[in-house]
Motif scaffolding. Structure first.
Motif, PDB file in Angstrom:
ATOM      1  N   GLN A 246      32.068 -57.385  41.105  1.00  0.00           N
ATOM      2  CA  GLN A 246      31.460 -57.363  42.436  1.00  0.00           C
ATOM      3  C   GLN A 246      29.933 -57.391  42.418  1.00  0.00           C
ATOM      4  O   GLN A 246      29.316 -57.864  43.373  1.00  0.00           O
ATOM      5  CB  GLN A 246      31.919 -56.094  43.186  1.00  0.00           C
ATOM      6  N   LEU A 247      29.316 -56.867  41.373  1.00  0.00           N
ATOM      7  CA  LEU A 247      27.872 -56.646  41.364  1.00  0.00           C
ATOM      8  C   LEU A 247      27.165 -57.568  40.381  1.00  0.00           C
ATOM      9  O   LEU A 247      27.598 -57.714  39.238  1.00  0.00           O
ATOM     10  CB  LEU A 247      27.566 -55.183  40.996  1.00  0.00           C
ATOM     11  N   GLN A 248      26.081 -58.174  40.834  1.00  0.00           N
ATOM     12  CA  GLN A 248      25.281 -59.055  39.991  1.00  0.00           C
ATOM     13  C   GLN A 248      23.911 -58.419  39.723  1.00  0.00           C
ATOM     14  O   GLN A 248      22.866 -58.904  40.134  1.00  0.00           O
ATOM     15  CB  GLN A 248      25.138 -60.420  40.654  1.00  0.00           C
ATOM     16  N   ASP A 249      23.959 -57.291  39.040  1.00  0.00           N
ATOM     17  CA  ASP A 249      22.744 -56.570  38.661  1.00  0.00           C
ATOM     18  C   ASP A 249      22.597 -56.580  37.140  1.00  0.00           C
ATOM     19  O   ASP A 249      23.514 -56.977  36.422  1.00  0.00           O
ATOM     20  CB  ASP A 249      22.801 -55.129  39.171  1.00  0.00           C
ATOM     21  N   PHE A 250      21.436 -56.163  36.660  1.00  0.00           N
ATOM     22  CA  PHE A 250      21.160 -56.062  35.217  1.00  0.00           C
ATOM     23  C   PHE A 250      21.329 -57.401  34.505  1.00  0.00           C
ATOM     24  O   PHE A 250      21.778 -57.462  33.358  1.00  0.00           O
ATOM     25  CB  PHE A 250      22.050 -54.996  34.566  1.00  0.00           C
ATOM     26  N   GLY A 251      20.973 -58.488  35.171  1.00  0.00           N
ATOM     27  CA  GLY A 251      21.138 -59.806  34.568  1.00  0.00           C
ATOM     28  C   GLY A 251      20.362 -59.990  33.283  1.00  0.00           C
ATOM     29  O   GLY A 251      20.772 -60.765  32.408  1.00  0.00           O
ATOM     30  N   ALA A 252      19.259 -59.281  33.123  1.00  0.00           N
ATOM     31  CA  ALA A 252      18.434 -59.451  31.927  1.00  0.00           C
ATOM     32  C   ALA A 252      19.109 -58.956  30.665  1.00  0.00           C
ATOM     33  O   ALA A 252      18.668 -59.271  29.554  1.00  0.00           O
ATOM     34  CB  ALA A 252      17.096 -58.726  32.106  1.00  0.00           C
ATOM     35  N   VAL A 253      20.183 -58.163  30.801  1.00  0.00           N
ATOM     36  CA  VAL A 253      20.876 -57.653  29.617  1.00  0.00           C
ATOM     37  C   VAL A 253      22.304 -58.200  29.518  1.00  0.00           C
ATOM     38  O   VAL A 253      23.127 -57.664  28.780  1.00  0.00           O
ATOM     39  CB  VAL A 253      20.883 -56.106  29.580  1.00  0.00           C
ATOM     40  N   SER A 254      22.596 -59.276  30.214  1.00  0.00           N
ATOM     41  CA  SER A 254      23.925 -59.882  30.110  1.00  0.00           C
ATOM     42  C   SER A 254      24.037 -60.680  28.828  1.00  0.00           C
ATOM     43  O   SER A 254      23.237 -61.588  28.573  1.00  0.00           O
ATOM     44  CB  SER A 254      24.203 -60.788  31.306  1.00  0.00           C
ATOM     45  N   ARG A 255      25.040 -60.373  28.028  1.00  0.00           N
ATOM     46  CA  ARG A 255      25.271 -61.110  26.781  1.00  0.00           C
ATOM     47  C   ARG A 255      25.961 -62.439  27.022  1.00  0.00           C
ATOM     48  O   ARG A 255      26.128 -63.228  26.087  1.00  0.00           O
ATOM     49  CB  ARG A 255      26.149 -60.278  25.840  1.00  0.00           C
ATOM     50  N   VAL A 256      26.408 -62.675  28.253  1.00  0.00           N
ATOM     51  CA  VAL A 256      27.238 -63.840  28.548  1.00  0.00           C
ATOM     52  C   VAL A 256      26.594 -64.692  29.636  1.00  0.00           C
ATOM     53  O   VAL A 256      26.102 -64.166  30.642  1.00  0.00           O
ATOM     54  CB  VAL A 256      28.646 -63.405  28.997  1.00  0.00           C
ATOM     55  N   ALA A 257      26.595 -66.001  29.412  1.00  0.00           N
ATOM     56  CA  ALA A 257      26.248 -66.960  30.454  1.00  0.00           C
ATOM     57  C   ALA A 257      27.547 -67.473  31.058  1.00  0.00           C
ATOM     58  O   ALA A 257      28.358 -68.093  30.356  1.00  0.00           O
ATOM     59  CB  ALA A 257      25.445 -68.123  29.870  1.00  0.00           C
ATOM     60  N   PHE A 258      27.770 -67.202  32.338  1.00  0.00           N
ATOM     61  CA  PHE A 258      28.955 -67.697  33.052  1.00  0.00           C
ATOM     62  C   PHE A 258      28.469 -68.749  34.037  1.00  0.00           C
ATOM     63  O   PHE A 258      27.842 -68.435  35.043  1.00  0.00           O
ATOM     64  CB  PHE A 258      29.677 -66.556  33.782  1.00  0.00           C
ATOM     65  N   LEU A 259      28.757 -70.013  33.720  1.00  0.00           N
ATOM     66  CA  LEU A 259      28.268 -71.132  34.513  1.00  0.00           C
ATOM     67  C   LEU A 259      29.444 -71.981  34.978  1.00  0.00           C
ATOM     68  O   LEU A 259      30.381 -72.242  34.223  1.00  0.00           O
ATOM     69  CB  LEU A 259      27.326 -72.006  33.675  1.00  0.00           C
ATOM     70  N   VAL A 260      29.364 -72.427  36.215  1.00  0.00           N
ATOM     71  CA  VAL A 260      30.332 -73.382  36.746  1.00  0.00           C
ATOM     72  C   VAL A 260      29.558 -74.651  37.059  1.00  0.00           C
ATOM     73  O   VAL A 260      28.637 -74.643  37.889  1.00  0.00           O
ATOM     74  CB  VAL A 260      31.036 -72.860  38.006  1.00  0.00           C
ATOM     75  N   LEU A 261      29.922 -75.741  36.389  1.00  0.00           N
ATOM     76  CA  LEU A 261      29.175 -76.991  36.456  1.00  0.00           C
ATOM     77  C   LEU A 261      30.075 -78.127  36.931  1.00  0.00           C
ATOM     78  O   LEU A 261      31.273 -78.138  36.637  1.00  0.00           O
ATOM     79  CB  LEU A 261      28.593 -77.336  35.084  1.00  0.00           C
ATOM     80  N   SER A 262      29.502 -79.081  37.647  1.00  0.00           N
ATOM     81  CA  SER A 262      30.235 -80.269  38.078  1.00  0.00           C
ATOM     82  C   SER A 262      29.713 -81.483  37.318  1.00  0.00           C
ATOM     83  O   SER A 262      28.488 -81.689  37.198  1.00  0.00           O
ATOM     84  CB  SER A 262      30.038 -80.508  39.579  1.00  0.00           C
ATOM     85  N   ARG A 263      30.649 -82.279  36.837  1.00  0.00           N
ATOM     86  CA  ARG A 263      30.282 -83.499  36.075  1.00  0.00           C
ATOM     87  C   ARG A 263      29.539 -84.468  36.974  1.00  0.00           C
ATOM     88  O   ARG A 263      29.958 -84.760  38.080  1.00  0.00           O
ATOM     89  CB  ARG A 263      31.558 -84.148  35.537  1.00  0.00           C
ATOM     90  N   ARG A 264      28.403 -84.950  36.485  1.00  0.00           N
ATOM     91  CA  ARG A 264      27.613 -85.919  37.229  1.00  0.00           C
ATOM     92  C   ARG A 264      28.340 -87.269  37.326  1.00  0.00           C
ATOM     93  O   ARG A 264      29.163 -87.599  36.465  1.00  0.00           O
ATOM     94  CB  ARG A 264      26.262 -86.145  36.544  1.00  0.00           C
ATOM     95  N   THR A 265      28.019 -88.024  38.354  1.00  0.00           N
ATOM     96  CA  THR A 265      28.619 -89.349  38.509  1.00  0.00           C
ATOM     97  C   THR A 265      27.995 -90.377  37.563  1.00  0.00           C
ATOM     98  O   THR A 265      28.602 -91.376  37.235  1.00  0.00           O
ATOM     99  CB  THR A 265      28.454 -89.851  39.953  1.00  0.00           C
ATOM    100  N   THR A 266      26.750 -90.105  37.124  1.00  0.00           N
ATOM    101  CA  THR A 266      26.103 -91.030  36.194  1.00  0.00           C
ATOM    102  C   THR A 266      25.513 -90.236  35.043  1.00  0.00           C
ATOM    103  O   THR A 266      25.272 -89.047  35.142  1.00  0.00           O
ATOM    104  CB  THR A 266      24.972 -91.809  36.879  1.00  0.00           C
TER     105      THR A 266
END
Length: 266
Positions: A246-266
């Protein structure tokens, strides 16, 4: 003198042997076989769930024992898990009996072929690329995964982040804790290189981090139980994981990058 390719093969063999041994260790549950921090596993899975759709065809690259793959498969139309460890896949297949929309195959992130595998609506990489020995190999794996996605296809990237780990260790030191020991087969991504490289193939749709979990489980927990060692499967870690959803705090000490990316058309 060992060439770069030969060096990568040697490292790949060492890493593969490590995971083969983990898979064959019957004292470990499927959840623990690829990562002993069971509440981090829970947090990863719960954070992935909202980004899946019932119509998705999904591939889990580096699925390991298939623990997370099995829990996510009911949320999509079809799931393929691939891993380079035959022993991990043996575990995965044994637990997937009777699940027709879920299958597992031997595969390597460094050698993915859309002609053989097809394309997917969503690709997962959860602590898979971190096991590759260099940023060059990680780039190769990212490019391979991107080839499996059509334009608009989603790449859910859940990998180790060097900056967050450094920040966490710095805070641990300030609080009188020792730095977390290095893991010999882990290469954490540098955000300054990672984000621009991912942008070649994709646009960033969403980002989450596990800073709350890392702050509580890696600082508050060990300080609370000292001099006894912290235990992964503990009530305080469970609470930390529930908060981190629920909480997005303490980002500077996160050991994990959780990214959701969409494939580009080009």
């Amino acid at each position: 003198m060992i060439s770069a390719i030969e060096g990568a093969f040697v490292q790949d063999s060492r890493v593969k042997n490590f995971w083969e041994a983990r898979a064959q260790d019957q004292s470990l549950t499927d959840a623990e076989a690829t990562h002993q921090d069971v509440w981090q596993r829970w947090l990863e899975i719960e954070t992935i769930k909202p980004f899946l759709r019932p119509t998705d065809r999904m591939i889990d690259v580096g699925c390991g024992s298939g623990y997370a793959t099995r829990l996510l498969a009911p949320l999509v139309r079809e799931t393929l898990g691939i891993d380079f460890s035959e022993s991990m896949l043996a575990r995965a297949r044994a637990a997937a009996t009777g699940k027709p929309n879920l299958r597992f195959e031997v595969g390597n992130a460094l050698d993915l072929n859309p002609s053989a595998l097809g394309t997917f609506d969503v690709a997962l990489s959860v602590r898979c690329l971190i096991n590759l020995e260099s940023w060059d190999l990680q780039q190769r794996a990212i490019a391979n995964i991107a080839k499996l996605l059509p334009p608009g296809g989603r790449f859910i990237f859940v990998e180790g982040l060097a900056h967050g780990r450094r920040g966490l260790n710095a805070l641990r030191t300030r609080m009188g804790l020792s730095e977390m020991p290095a893991v010999w087969h882990y290469v954490h991504s540098e955000e300054s290189a990672l984000i621009p490289y991912l942008a070649r193939f994709s646009t960033l749709d969403a980002r989450r981090h596990f800073g709350v979990y890392d702050f509580v489980s890696r600082i508050v927990h060990p300080m609370t139980v000292a001099p006894e060692p912290p235990v992964y499967d503990s009530p305080i870690n469970r609470t930390a994981a529930q908060l981190a959803v629920q909480l997005q705090d303490f980002g500077a000490v996160s050991r994990v990058a959780f990214l959701v990316l969409s494939r580009r058309t080009t």
